[in-house]
Design a protein around this motif. Sequence first.
Motif, PDB file in Angstrom:
ATOM      1  N   LEU A 162       2.555 -41.168  57.212  1.00 47.27           N
ATOM      2  CA  LEU A 162       1.467 -41.700  56.377  1.00 47.27           C
ATOM      3  C   LEU A 162       0.297 -40.727  56.327  1.00 47.27           C
ATOM      4  O   LEU A 162      -0.325 -40.543  55.276  1.00 47.27           O
ATOM      5  N   ALA A 163      -0.002 -40.089  57.453  1.00 48.06           N
ATOM      6  CA  ALA A 163      -1.100 -39.117  57.497  1.00 48.06           C
ATOM      7  C   ALA A 163      -0.794 -37.935  56.573  1.00 48.06           C
ATOM      8  O   ALA A 163      -1.680 -37.430  55.873  1.00 48.06           O
ATOM      9  N   GLU A 164       0.453 -37.508  56.552  1.00 50.02           N
ATOM     10  CA  GLU A 164       0.838 -36.405  55.646  1.00 50.02           C
ATOM     11  C   GLU A 164       0.655 -36.816  54.194  1.00 50.02           C
ATOM     12  O   GLU A 164       0.147 -36.054  53.370  1.00 50.02           O
ATOM     13  N   LEU A 214      -1.342 -39.126  53.101  1.00 50.55           N
ATOM     14  CA  LEU A 214      -2.787 -39.253  52.870  1.00 50.55           C
ATOM     15  C   LEU A 214      -3.426 -37.882  52.676  1.00 50.55           C
ATOM     16  O   LEU A 214      -4.361 -37.732  51.885  1.00 50.55           O
ATOM     17  N   ASN A 215      -2.946 -36.872  53.383  1.00 45.60           N
ATOM     18  CA  ASN A 215      -3.483 -35.522  53.179  1.00 45.60           C
ATOM     19  C   ASN A 215      -3.156 -35.009  51.780  1.00 45.60           C
ATOM     20  O   ASN A 215      -3.979 -34.326  51.156  1.00 45.60           O
ATOM     21  N   GLY A 216      -1.980 -35.342  51.282  1.00 45.97           N
ATOM     22  CA  GLY A 216      -1.644 -34.985  49.902  1.00 45.97           C
ATOM     23  C   GLY A 216      -2.580 -35.676  48.923  1.00 45.97           C
ATOM     24  O   GLY A 216      -3.070 -35.072  47.955  1.00 45.97           O
ATOM     25  N   LEU A 217      -2.856 -36.949  49.185  1.00 42.33           N
ATOM     26  CA  LEU A 217      -3.777 -37.705  48.334  1.00 42.33           C
ATOM     27  C   LEU A 217      -5.180 -37.104  48.399  1.00 42.33           C
ATOM     28  O   LEU A 217      -5.847 -36.932  47.373  1.00 42.33           O
ATOM     29  N   LEU A 218      -5.601 -36.740  49.612  1.00 43.72           N
ATOM     30  CA  LEU A 218      -6.928 -36.140  49.804  1.00 43.72           C
ATOM     31  C   LEU A 218      -7.075 -34.858  48.972  1.00 43.72           C
ATOM     32  O   LEU A 218      -8.111 -34.639  48.332  1.00 43.72           O
ATOM     33  N   ALA A 219      -6.047 -34.033  48.977  1.00 45.35           N
ATOM     34  CA  ALA A 219      -6.082 -32.783  48.205  1.00 45.35           C
ATOM     35  C   ALA A 219      -6.286 -33.076  46.722  1.00 45.35           C
ATOM     36  O   ALA A 219      -7.084 -32.428  46.039  1.00 45.35           O
ATOM     37  N   ASN A 220      -5.570 -34.083  46.224  1.00 51.05           N
ATOM     38  CA  ASN A 220      -5.717 -34.455  44.809  1.00 51.05           C
ATOM     39  C   ASN A 220      -7.119 -34.981  44.509  1.00 51.05           C
ATOM     40  O   ASN A 220      -7.694 -34.658  43.469  1.00 51.05           O
ATOM     41  N   GLU A 275     -13.357 -41.704  52.730  1.00 48.89           N
ATOM     42  CA  GLU A 275     -12.572 -42.829  53.253  1.00 48.89           C
ATOM     43  C   GLU A 275     -11.132 -42.409  53.549  1.00 48.89           C
ATOM     44  O   GLU A 275     -10.564 -42.807  54.573  1.00 48.89           O
ATOM     45  N   VAL A 276     -10.555 -41.601  52.667  1.00 45.77           N
ATOM     46  CA  VAL A 276      -9.173 -41.149  52.881  1.00 45.77           C
ATOM     47  C   VAL A 276      -9.119 -40.247  54.120  1.00 45.77           C
ATOM     48  O   VAL A 276      -8.248 -40.398  54.983  1.00 45.77           O
ATOM     49  N   ALA A 277     -10.080 -39.316  54.222  1.00 47.18           N
ATOM     50  CA  ALA A 277     -10.099 -38.398  55.373  1.00 47.18           C
ATOM     51  C   ALA A 277     -10.257 -39.192  56.677  1.00 47.18           C
ATOM     52  O   ALA A 277      -9.583 -38.907  57.678  1.00 47.18           O
ATOM     53  N   GLU A 278     -11.119 -40.195  56.659  1.00 48.19           N
ATOM     54  CA  GLU A 278     -11.352 -40.954  57.890  1.00 48.19           C
ATOM     55  C   GLU A 278     -10.203 -41.904  58.208  1.00 48.19           C
ATOM     56  O   GLU A 278      -9.983 -42.242  59.373  1.00 48.19           O
ATOM     57  N   ARG A 279      -9.437 -42.289  57.197  1.00 49.17           N
ATOM     58  CA  ARG A 279      -8.221 -43.056  57.469  1.00 49.17           C
ATOM     59  C   ARG A 279      -7.205 -42.177  58.211  1.00 49.17           C
ATOM     60  O   ARG A 279      -6.507 -42.643  59.119  1.00 49.17           O
ATOM     61  N   TYR A 285      -4.668 -38.322  63.161  1.00 47.39           N
ATOM     62  CA  TYR A 285      -4.341 -36.990  62.641  1.00 47.39           C
ATOM     63  C   TYR A 285      -5.570 -36.333  62.035  1.00 47.39           C
ATOM     64  O   TYR A 285      -6.628 -36.957  61.906  1.00 47.39           O
ATOM     65  N   GLN A 286      -5.385 -35.058  61.655  1.00 44.71           N
ATOM     66  CA  GLN A 286      -6.530 -34.294  61.162  1.00 44.71           C
ATOM     67  C   GLN A 286      -6.487 -34.156  59.640  1.00 44.71           C
ATOM     68  O   GLN A 286      -5.452 -33.759  59.086  1.00 44.71           O
ATOM     69  N   PRO A 287      -7.594 -34.475  58.964  1.00 43.57           N
ATOM     70  CA  PRO A 287      -7.616 -34.275  57.517  1.00 43.57           C
ATOM     71  C   PRO A 287      -7.730 -32.787  57.165  1.00 43.57           C
ATOM     72  O   PRO A 287      -8.447 -32.040  57.835  1.00 43.57           O
TER      73      PRO A 287
END
Length: 157
Positions: free
Chosen positions: A17-19, A21-27, A67-71, A77-79
């Motif tokens: 899920l963290a991976e 979310l990191n993809g989502l964060l990049a977008n 919010e995504v980074a802090e999730r 995991y690390q954003p």
Amino acid sequence: MSDTNAIGLHASSAQQLAERLNGLLANYQVFYMNTRGYHWNVKGEQFFELHAKFEEIYTDLLTKVDEVAERILTLGYQPLHAYSDYAKISQIQEDKQVADGKQCVRGLVEGFQVLIELQRELLSQASDADDEGTASLASDYIREQEKTVWMLNAYLG
Ligand SMILES: [Fe+2]
């Protein structure tokens, strides 16, 4: 308990899920900067209206970036925080040299469509992992952004 993280989720599910979310964060990061570009560069009769609307949208995107980074951190995991990483993995591409109002709005619609699709996948994976926190975040974003897409499309006629 060794295979669970600090909030009781299976470690392997949390990592997947963290991976995602990191993809989502990049977008979100690329889309945020595209939207700032629209805010700065839009020209024409509807400048004042669009300039203000684009600011409203990028301000909201920035809140969601955090919010995504802090999730991701909440899951243990690390954003990602480097532009080079964002550019590498974002599906939303950088939008340059855009000044026409309708073209800016089309860029927003396309970006939101990508985010909504990514968040539906995230929601499904989070639900399978019993991760209600991530699922509800994704579901709130989907609902809000679906409405935004309707409004932007109404503007485009
Ligand atoms: Fe401004």
